[in-house]
Design a protein around this motif. Structure first.
Motif, PDB file in Angstrom:
ATOM      1  N   SER A  15     -27.132  26.483 -41.456  1.00  0.00           N
ATOM      2  CA  SER A  15     -26.600  26.861 -40.145  1.00  0.00           C
ATOM      3  C   SER A  15     -26.731  28.347 -39.809  1.00  0.00           C
ATOM      4  N   ALA A  16     -27.225  29.146 -40.709  1.00  0.00           N
ATOM      5  CA  ALA A  16     -27.313  30.597 -40.479  1.00  0.00           C
ATOM      6  C   ALA A  16     -28.208  30.918 -39.286  1.00  0.00           C
ATOM      7  N   PRO A  17     -27.853  31.936 -38.527  1.00  0.00           N
ATOM      8  CA  PRO A  17     -28.702  32.353 -37.404  1.00  0.00           C
ATOM      9  C   PRO A  17     -30.102  32.790 -37.846  1.00  0.00           C
ATOM     10  N   LEU A  18     -30.223  33.253 -39.081  1.00  0.00           N
ATOM     11  CA  LEU A  18     -31.524  33.668 -39.606  1.00  0.00           C
ATOM     12  C   LEU A  18     -31.685  33.111 -41.009  1.00  0.00           C
ATOM     13  N   ARG A  19     -32.811  32.432 -41.217  1.00  0.00           N
ATOM     14  CA  ARG A  19     -33.129  31.890 -42.536  1.00  0.00           C
ATOM     15  C   ARG A  19     -34.552  32.296 -42.890  1.00  0.00           C
ATOM     16  N   LEU A  20     -34.700  32.881 -44.062  1.00  0.00           N
ATOM     17  CA  LEU A  20     -36.026  33.173 -44.602  1.00  0.00           C
ATOM     18  C   LEU A  20     -36.193  32.254 -45.800  1.00  0.00           C
ATOM     19  N   VAL A  21     -37.266  31.478 -45.823  1.00  0.00           N
ATOM     20  CA  VAL A  21     -37.493  30.520 -46.905  1.00  0.00           C
ATOM     21  C   VAL A  21     -38.869  30.787 -47.497  1.00  0.00           C
ATOM     22  N   PHE A  22     -38.905  30.931 -48.817  1.00  0.00           N
ATOM     23  CA  PHE A  22     -40.144  31.205 -49.535  1.00  0.00           C
ATOM     24  C   PHE A  22     -40.275  30.205 -50.679  1.00  0.00           C
ATOM     25  N   LEU A 102     -26.209  34.847 -47.778  1.00  0.00           N
ATOM     26  CA  LEU A 102     -26.180  33.881 -48.875  1.00  0.00           C
ATOM     27  C   LEU A 102     -27.611  33.651 -49.335  1.00  0.00           C
ATOM     28  N   GLU A 103     -27.803  33.552 -50.651  1.00  0.00           N
ATOM     29  CA  GLU A 103     -29.123  33.252 -51.199  1.00  0.00           C
ATOM     30  C   GLU A 103     -29.021  32.009 -52.059  1.00  0.00           C
ATOM     31  N   GLU A 104     -30.033  31.156 -51.932  1.00  0.00           N
ATOM     32  CA  GLU A 104     -30.069  29.927 -52.725  1.00  0.00           C
ATOM     33  C   GLU A 104     -31.445  29.790 -53.364  1.00  0.00           C
ATOM     34  N   TRP A 105     -31.458  29.510 -54.658  1.00  0.00           N
ATOM     35  CA  TRP A 105     -32.673  29.228 -55.413  1.00  0.00           C
ATOM     36  C   TRP A 105     -32.646  27.740 -55.747  1.00  0.00           C
ATOM     37  N   VAL A 116     -40.327  26.669 -56.975  1.00  0.00           N
ATOM     38  CA  VAL A 116     -39.165  27.517 -56.680  1.00  0.00           C
ATOM     39  C   VAL A 116     -39.095  27.712 -55.167  1.00  0.00           C
ATOM     40  N   ARG A 117     -37.931  27.413 -54.601  1.00  0.00           N
ATOM     41  CA  ARG A 117     -37.702  27.686 -53.176  1.00  0.00           C
ATOM     42  C   ARG A 117     -36.497  28.614 -53.063  1.00  0.00           C
ATOM     43  N   TRP A 118     -36.719  29.781 -52.464  1.00  0.00           N
ATOM     44  CA  TRP A 118     -35.671  30.785 -52.293  1.00  0.00           C
ATOM     45  C   TRP A 118     -35.343  30.881 -50.815  1.00  0.00           C
ATOM     46  N   THR A 119     -34.085  30.650 -50.483  1.00  0.00           N
ATOM     47  CA  THR A 119     -33.632  30.748 -49.098  1.00  0.00           C
ATOM     48  C   THR A 119     -32.676  31.925 -48.984  1.00  0.00           C
ATOM     49  N   GLY A 140     -41.181  38.409 -48.560  1.00  0.00           N
ATOM     50  CA  GLY A 140     -42.006  37.359 -49.161  1.00  0.00           C
ATOM     51  C   GLY A 140     -42.885  37.878 -50.282  1.00  0.00           C
ATOM     52  N   ARG A 141     -43.440  39.053 -50.090  1.00  0.00           N
ATOM     53  CA  ARG A 141     -44.274  39.665 -51.134  1.00  0.00           C
ATOM     54  C   ARG A 141     -43.426  40.009 -52.361  1.00  0.00           C
ATOM     55  N   ALA A 142     -42.219  40.533 -52.131  1.00  0.00           N
ATOM     56  CA  ALA A 142     -41.324  40.846 -53.258  1.00  0.00           C
ATOM     57  C   ALA A 142     -40.972  39.571 -54.024  1.00  0.00           C
ATOM     58  N   PHE A 143     -40.702  38.479 -53.307  1.00  0.00           N
ATOM     59  CA  PHE A 143     -40.411  37.191 -53.948  1.00  0.00           C
ATOM     60  C   PHE A 143     -41.610  36.720 -54.759  1.00  0.00           C
TER      61      PHE A 143
END
Length: 162
Positions: A15-22, A102-105, A116-119, A140-143
């Motif tokens: 539900s976050a206004p911004l989600r980055l998923v790698f 919040l971060e989720e692996w 591996v999916r990092w959100t 994304g590059r750092a991930f």
């Protein structure tokens, strides 16, 4: 000075206004990846170069993280479900901008290795969200670099456990 963030729950990843998923695949097994993420937290600086220090806090229910450049986070671990999920929220930070973070692996088998999916789920004022969107490629590059370094470390240990 530390600022308190909103105490979001795991559903914030949806539900976050911004989600980055790698996402990235590794040769190492999910159990080894999970152990490096959730149990060997002090080792994060050896493979995630943005992290200067990471240590457990609050009897293992939290973490204290310092990034290179001085940003600090005090976090609460929300999910430690071996070997599939590790998630934490930021409770306090000295970084300007975020209201919630919040971060989720998520780890899943991929052949003999791990997907591996990092959100990164975030909320903050428009300038903060815009900055994260613009910085998506760098995050994304750092991930990607961190996961590659972790995979090299873990597969080297698997080949030579002694």
């Amino acid at each position: 000075m530390a600022r308190r963030l909103q105490p979001v729950t795991l559903d914030f990843t949806a539900s976050a206004p911004l989600r980055l998923v790698f996402t990235r695949e590794m040769a190492a097994a999910p159990e080894a990846v999970y152990r490096a993420l959730a149990e060997e937290t002090t080792g994060w600086p050896r493979w995630f170069t943005a992290v200067a220090s990471c240590r457990p806090a609050g009897d293992g229910r939290g973490r204290e993280v310092r990034l290179r450049g001085g940003t600090r986070f005090r976090e609460t671990v929300l999910a430690a479900e071996a070997p599939h999920r590790y998630a934490y929220r930021v409770d306090e930070t000295n970084a300007p901008g975020p209201r919630a973070l919040l971060e989720e692996w998520r780890l899943s088998p991929a052949g003999t290795g791990t997907r591996v999916r990092w959100t990164v789920a975030a909320d903050g004022p428009v300038p903060f969200r815009l900055l994260l969107r613009v910085g998506r490629a760098g995050v994304g590059r750092a991930f990607r670099d961190a996961v590659t370094r972790l995979d090299r470390r873990l597969t080297a240990v698997e080949r030579d456990p002694g």
